[in-house]
Design a protein around this motif. Sequence first.
Motif, PDB file in Angstrom:
ATOM      1  N   CYS A 103      -4.428  -2.285  -4.661  1.00  0.00           N
ATOM      2  CA  CYS A 103      -5.009  -1.356  -5.619  1.00  0.00           C
ATOM      3  C   CYS A 103      -5.673  -2.165  -6.729  1.00  0.00           C
ATOM      4  O   CYS A 103      -5.131  -3.181  -7.170  1.00  0.00           O
ATOM      5  N   THR A 104      -6.810  -1.716  -7.185  1.00  0.00           N
ATOM      6  CA  THR A 104      -7.557  -2.462  -8.204  1.00  0.00           C
ATOM      7  C   THR A 104      -7.168  -2.089  -9.626  1.00  0.00           C
ATOM      8  O   THR A 104      -7.642  -2.694 -10.577  1.00  0.00           O
ATOM      9  N   CYS A 105      -6.257  -1.109  -9.811  1.00  0.00           N
ATOM     10  CA  CYS A 105      -5.884  -0.689 -11.168  1.00  0.00           C
ATOM     11  C   CYS A 105      -4.873  -1.643 -11.813  1.00  0.00           C
ATOM     12  O   CYS A 105      -4.631  -1.548 -13.000  1.00  0.00           O
ATOM     13  N   GLY A 106      -4.269  -2.528 -11.028  1.00  0.00           N
ATOM     14  CA  GLY A 106      -3.294  -3.464 -11.566  1.00  0.00           C
ATOM     15  C   GLY A 106      -1.851  -3.070 -11.328  1.00  0.00           C
ATOM     16  O   GLY A 106      -0.938  -3.792 -11.710  1.00  0.00           O
ATOM     17  N   CYS A 107      -1.617  -1.932 -10.678  1.00  0.00           N
ATOM     18  CA  CYS A 107      -0.244  -1.455 -10.473  1.00  0.00           C
ATOM     19  C   CYS A 107       0.531  -2.314  -9.473  1.00  0.00           C
ATOM     20  O   CYS A 107       1.748  -2.371  -9.534  1.00  0.00           O
ATOM     21  N   GLY A 108      -0.156  -2.937  -8.549  1.00  0.00           N
ATOM     22  CA  GLY A 108       0.515  -3.765  -7.554  1.00  0.00           C
ATOM     23  C   GLY A 108       0.644  -3.132  -6.187  1.00  0.00           C
ATOM     24  O   GLY A 108       1.170  -3.756  -5.265  1.00  0.00           O
ATOM     25  N   THR A 109       0.192  -1.896  -6.044  1.00  0.00           N
ATOM     26  CA  THR A 109       0.249  -1.240  -4.737  1.00  0.00           C
ATOM     27  C   THR A 109      -0.464  -2.108  -3.704  1.00  0.00           C
ATOM     28  O   THR A 109      -1.539  -2.652  -3.965  1.00  0.00           O
ATOM     29  N   ALA A 110       0.164  -2.254  -2.525  1.00  0.00           N
ATOM     30  CA  ALA A 110      -0.386  -3.093  -1.461  1.00  0.00           C
ATOM     31  C   ALA A 110      -0.447  -2.309  -0.159  1.00  0.00           C
ATOM     32  O   ALA A 110       0.493  -1.599   0.189  1.00  0.00           O
ATOM     33  N   TYR A 111      -1.569  -2.443   0.541  1.00  0.00           N
ATOM     34  CA  TYR A 111      -1.797  -1.788   1.828  1.00  0.00           C
ATOM     35  C   TYR A 111      -1.696  -2.841   2.921  1.00  0.00           C
ATOM     36  O   TYR A 111      -2.292  -3.905   2.813  1.00  0.00           O
ATOM     37  N   PHE A 112      -0.940  -2.521   3.967  1.00  0.00           N
ATOM     38  CA  PHE A 112      -0.597  -3.524   4.963  1.00  0.00           C
ATOM     39  C   PHE A 112      -1.400  -3.416   6.248  1.00  0.00           C
ATOM     40  O   PHE A 112      -1.920  -2.359   6.589  1.00  0.00           O
ATOM     41  N   GLU A 113      -1.404  -4.527   6.935  1.00  0.00           N
ATOM     42  CA  GLU A 113      -1.885  -4.599   8.310  1.00  0.00           C
ATOM     43  C   GLU A 113      -0.753  -5.212   9.114  1.00  0.00           C
ATOM     44  O   GLU A 113      -0.091  -6.140   8.653  1.00  0.00           O
ATOM     45  N   LEU A 114      -0.536  -4.663  10.304  1.00  0.00           N
ATOM     46  CA  LEU A 114       0.569  -5.107  11.138  1.00  0.00           C
ATOM     47  C   LEU A 114       0.167  -4.986  12.586  1.00  0.00           C
ATOM     48  O   LEU A 114      -0.335  -3.939  13.006  1.00  0.00           O
ATOM     49  N   LEU A 125       3.044  -0.221   0.288  1.00  0.00           N
ATOM     50  CA  LEU A 125       4.037  -0.212  -0.779  1.00  0.00           C
ATOM     51  C   LEU A 125       3.310   0.310  -2.013  1.00  0.00           C
ATOM     52  O   LEU A 125       2.284  -0.233  -2.403  1.00  0.00           O
ATOM     53  N   GLU A 126       3.839   1.380  -2.578  1.00  0.00           N
ATOM     54  CA  GLU A 126       3.173   2.008  -3.724  1.00  0.00           C
ATOM     55  C   GLU A 126       4.036   1.894  -4.973  1.00  0.00           C
ATOM     56  O   GLU A 126       5.229   2.179  -4.946  1.00  0.00           O
ATOM     57  N   VAL A 127       3.405   1.501  -6.066  1.00  0.00           N
ATOM     58  CA  VAL A 127       4.056   1.421  -7.361  1.00  0.00           C
ATOM     59  C   VAL A 127       3.534   2.603  -8.174  1.00  0.00           C
ATOM     60  O   VAL A 127       2.344   2.694  -8.458  1.00  0.00           O
ATOM     61  N   CYS A 128       4.432   3.531  -8.506  1.00  0.00           N
ATOM     62  CA  CYS A 128       4.051   4.771  -9.196  1.00  0.00           C
ATOM     63  C   CYS A 128       4.542   4.755 -10.639  1.00  0.00           C
ATOM     64  O   CYS A 128       5.674   4.377 -10.897  1.00  0.00           O
TER      65      CYS A 128
END
Length: 120
Positions: A40-51, A96-99
Amino acid sequence: MNESLPADVADALAAVLSADNPVHVALRRQVPRLTVRARCTCGCGTAYFELDTSKVDPAPTGPGTVVAAEAQLVTEAGECPGEVLVFTRDGYLSWLEVCSWNDDIEVTLAAARHWLHTRS
């Protein structure tokens, strides 16, 4: 943007997936094969995975997209500024989402990791 799993993401996953239930155990087995596709580009740290799903077994989460793990964040002052969610798609780690629930306390992955490690 594919990159290997950064230490901050790996640490947060380890903290949120710490239970010894079958879902968390299966998801922890996927972590070594994860890469980050985007953040995520907002700085929250949310990460999208590839597996590569051909290399690991799915967790018993059921079909579709589900929240497979979650951890409420609690500050030292007892405030609850947000949570960390782990999403799966068809049993495979997806993101993984940081809310954030509070505009007064900045919730980032770094802050979330601190609160996850200080919870009792």
